[in-house]
Design an enzyme around this catalytic site. Structure first.
Site, PDB file in Angstrom:
ATOM      1  CG  ASP A 458      -2.050  -1.088   1.012  1.00  0.00           C
ATOM      2  OD1 ASP A 458      -1.843  -2.007   0.200  1.00  0.00           O
ATOM      3  OD2 ASP A 458      -3.088  -1.022   1.691  1.00  0.00           O
ATOM      4  CD  GLU A 689      -5.132  -4.372   8.825  1.00  0.00           C
ATOM      5  OE1 GLU A 689      -4.967  -4.151   7.615  1.00  0.00           O
ATOM      6  OE2 GLU A 689      -5.918  -3.710   9.545  1.00  0.00           O
TER       7      GLU A 689
END
Length: 719
Positions: A458, A689
């Site tokens: 990302d 996460e």
């Protein structure tokens, strides 16, 4: 729970603590519900599962068992035990809502007792044939005697399974009174006449039958599903029979878990072994079967077009936040699942390769059906057919190749070859043996550093000004792995393997790798592109329109030094990829500086694992925009730490000048990662996460038992 089919009959549980308003109705996994913890404690992926949910003083324990038989999978039974915990009062009033719903096919017939109690549902569907679901009367927590309860039922239609919560919530009425003999009276919410969803334009598609039982805690409720094709049933799978079956499956799970991962032999205490069991179980219990259409933007079309209907059986990163398939996550998921159940893993991988289009492209994010679509921001729905994702399925295939049946490999190989050729043709870089991720953010003025979603990393810093001249190191390393796996698969099948071996040798050639990607000034491998080292965000006031107040000042990108072709000065996960995927020979002189960067607390080392971007990097923990916090700019991510441990374990066992240093780092890093993940799980009830590099605290979505569950393999030292 449902069958693995496109339009399955679905069963499920909702609950409501009656001290709350209707907004407290629980159904789907939502982070915003604020549960203290929930998840599977044990789940073998096939026969049974045990789950606990803690919701503000209420402890729910759900258990299920499957008993094979007949022509449609056999019988199932569920047990739900509810009791107060902590701040909860023993007199707490709770409603449990058990439902069964169709999804466009099949029929359901209610069997109502005493006008308000749904005693059973008989039905039929394509996959299940004839069946009967029976809602047994509540008992005490031990299963003995009966407990006073109030019963209500709902017979309604819904536009789809994604609206079931709305249907139930809109049907609740507070006109009912709980009146146990000799006990206090209390008004409560119960399902009443369904009058349709306000403003719903969709045609009804799902027939919903719901059984509500309202009772004081503690209590137990059991539900049985009996298949019409089971002819030799020994009796209902309920009460003592269900207890015995659960005990048998739990004992088998404990044995199989130890045989597979050996954590007791390695000296892990019971609490940490239970943590590892929960990590595996939540990945298994979170698997889903999705059916729908991808919306795809192709260079050949002016507008996005829906792809044909398709199905995907897959693990998911997070049932609460990412309940859908992600291509690069799935390769990491299958590393763990392939160890537990190779046949299951091969089936999932085959599903993924069946999603391939004629060009050999697989969409990186699988938004199939209404459940998945409901969780996706609109800007991420459209998939772009020129955009890749790391081909991590090759990691799992590398593990499975030696034992996969030849007929399976033979069917899979043409797809593997097409996928590999798609990467080589569409993601080629500006020079031979270089690669470039397509699909970087095209508006550099919006971001401190334009994102590269295709890479899976990302906002990890790339060249500041995207161009066709970029060379992306991580993609080159992924293609080296892909070449190796293709060669091994071809050799096993007797197919020509030399083209893949040639590519593997070229992409693993140390001299070529250094010429294309070694940044001397960084002391590490790096991307190359049109890059400026002096880029920042500055708050600037916008211009006011005539007669209007000035807008709020906004952060805008400022380039203080013109970009030029150079190596990108970002030391982090990308810099490690030649080590992570073990492309460097054990005697490589480049291993020493990489190992030093890994162990440096000013760069990548933390007490919790390796951080994603060096602390002395210019973009460390920097926001990408005013509303876009850092993601892969410092946090500790389990999947990359797993690859690092896998590589250090290998280099620590191979003769060479760096053997002892690699082994030492392996021991320290493994301890740090396992200790922090267990500590955060014990404190918060969840795997996360990613993790803070400064405190170790869990961050992002939770529960995240996708690649964070790789901690099980780390504990087992299974690489």
């Amino acid at each position: 729970m449902k069958t693995r089919s496109p339009r399955a009959v679905v069963t499920g549980l909702m609950w409501l603590q009656q001290r709350e308003a209707g907004g407290g109705l629980r159904h789907t996994c939502e982070q915003g519900d604020g549960l203290a913890s929930y998840g599977w404690l044990r789940h073998d992926g096939d026969n049974f599962g045990v789950q606990e949910l803690r919701d503000r003083g209420l402890l729910l324990r759900t258990e299920f068992v499957k008993r094979h038989g007949g022509e449609h999978g056999g019988d199932w039974s569920w047990r739900v035990t509810a009791r107060p915990e902590g701040a909860g009062s023993p007199a707490s009033l709770v409603s449990l809502f058990f439902y069964v719903a169709t999804d466009g096919q099949g029929t359901l017939q209610p069997h109502v007792e005493d006008r308000t109690r749904l005693g059973a549902v008989s039905g039929t569907s394509e996959e299940l044939g004839d069946f009967r679901i029976t809602f047994l009367r509540p008992t005490s927590e031990s299963g003995e005697g009966s407990t006073y309860s109030s019963f209500h039922y709902l017979d309604a239609w819904s536009p789809g399974l994604h609206r079931l919560t709305d249907v139930v919530r809109s049907s609740l009425s507070d006109r009912f009174v709980f009146s146990p003999p000799g006990g206090p009276r209390q008004r409560f919410l119960a399902v009443d006449t369904f009058r349709g969803l306000p403003g719903a334009a969709e045609a009804p598609r799902s027939h919903l039958l719901l059984h509500q039982v309202t009772l004081r805690l503690p209590a137990r409720v059991e539900v049985t599903f009996e298949s019409g094709s089971v002819r030799d049933r020994r009796g209902p799978l309920a009460g003592p029979a269900l207890t015995a079956e659960l005990a048998r499956h739990e004992a088998a799970f404990e044995r199989r878990f130890e045989e597979t991962f050996g954590l007791e032999r390695k000296g892990f205490p019971p609490a940490q072994r239970r943590f590892a069991q929960a990590a595996l179980s939540n990945m298994l219990g979170g698997m889903g079967y999705f059916h729908g259409r991808s919306l795809v933007q192709s260079p050949l079309h002016e507008r996005p077009v829906p792809y044909p209907e398709t199905s995907l059986f897959t693990a998911v990163p997070s049932r609460s936040f990412f309940p859908r398939g992600f291509l690069w996550d799935e390769g990491f998921h299958q590393l763990l699942l392939a160890r537990w159940d190779p046949e299951l893993s091969r089936e999932v991988i085959a599903h993924w390769f069946d999603l391939m289009n004629a060009e050999g492209w697989i969409p990186r994010e699988q938004i199939l059906g209404e459940e998945a679509l409901a969780k996706v921001p609109p800007e991420f729905v459209v998939q772009h057919s020129e955009t890749a994702n790391p081909p991590t399925l090759f990691l799992a295939l590398q593990r499975l190749l030696g034992t996969a049946p030849l007929p399976y490999l033979r069917r899979l190989f043409p797809r593997l070859r097409a996928w590999y050729e798609w990467y080589n043709s569409t993601q080629a870089g500006p020079l031979p043996y270089t690669f470039r991720w397509r699909g970087r953010d095209t508006d550099p003025e919006r971001f401190l550093n334009p994102k590269t979603l295709a890479s899976g990393l990302d906002d990890y810093p790339r060249a500041s000004h995207p161009s066709a001249d970029e060379r992306h190191l991580d993609l080159r390393c992924w293609m080296a792995l892909a070449s190796q796996v293709l060669a091994e698969a071809a050799e096993r099948l007797g197919e020509p393997a030399e083209p893949y071996r040639h590519m593997q040798r070229a992409l693993s050639d140390s001299e070529l790798l250094e010429r294309l990607h070694w940044a001397e000034e960084l002391g590490a491998f790096a991307d190359y592109g049109n890059h400026s080292r002096a880029v920042g965000l500055r708050r600037e006031a916008g211009r006011a329109a005539p007669g209007r107040p000035p807008p709020e000042p906004q952060l805008v990108r400022v380039v203080r030094e013109a970009p030029r072709p150079r190596f990108v000065g970002a030391l982090g996960y990308v810099s490690l990829f030649p080590l992570l995927l073990q492309l460097l020979p054990p005697d490589s002189p480049r291993l020493a500086p990489l190992l030093a960067a890994m162990r440096s607390e000013k760069q990548l080392w933390t007490p919790f694992g390796l951080r994603s971007l060096a602390r002395d990097s210019p973009l460390y923990m920097q926001r990408n925009t005013e509303h876009d916090p850092p993601y892969w700019r410092g946090s500790v991510w389990v999947n990359i730490n797993y690859l690092a441990l896998r590589a250090l374990h290998a280099y620590g066992s191979l003769p060479g000048p760096h053997r002892e240093r690699a082994a030492e780092l392996y021991r320290e890093l493994r301890h740090n990662l396992v200790a922090n993940l267990y500590r955060q799980y014990a404190d918060s009830g969840y795997l996360w996460e990613h993790y803070s590099d400064s405190s170790g605290a869990g961050q992002g979505s939770h529960p995240f038992t996708g690649w964070s569950a790789l901690v099980v393999l780390v504990m087992a030292e299974d690489y």
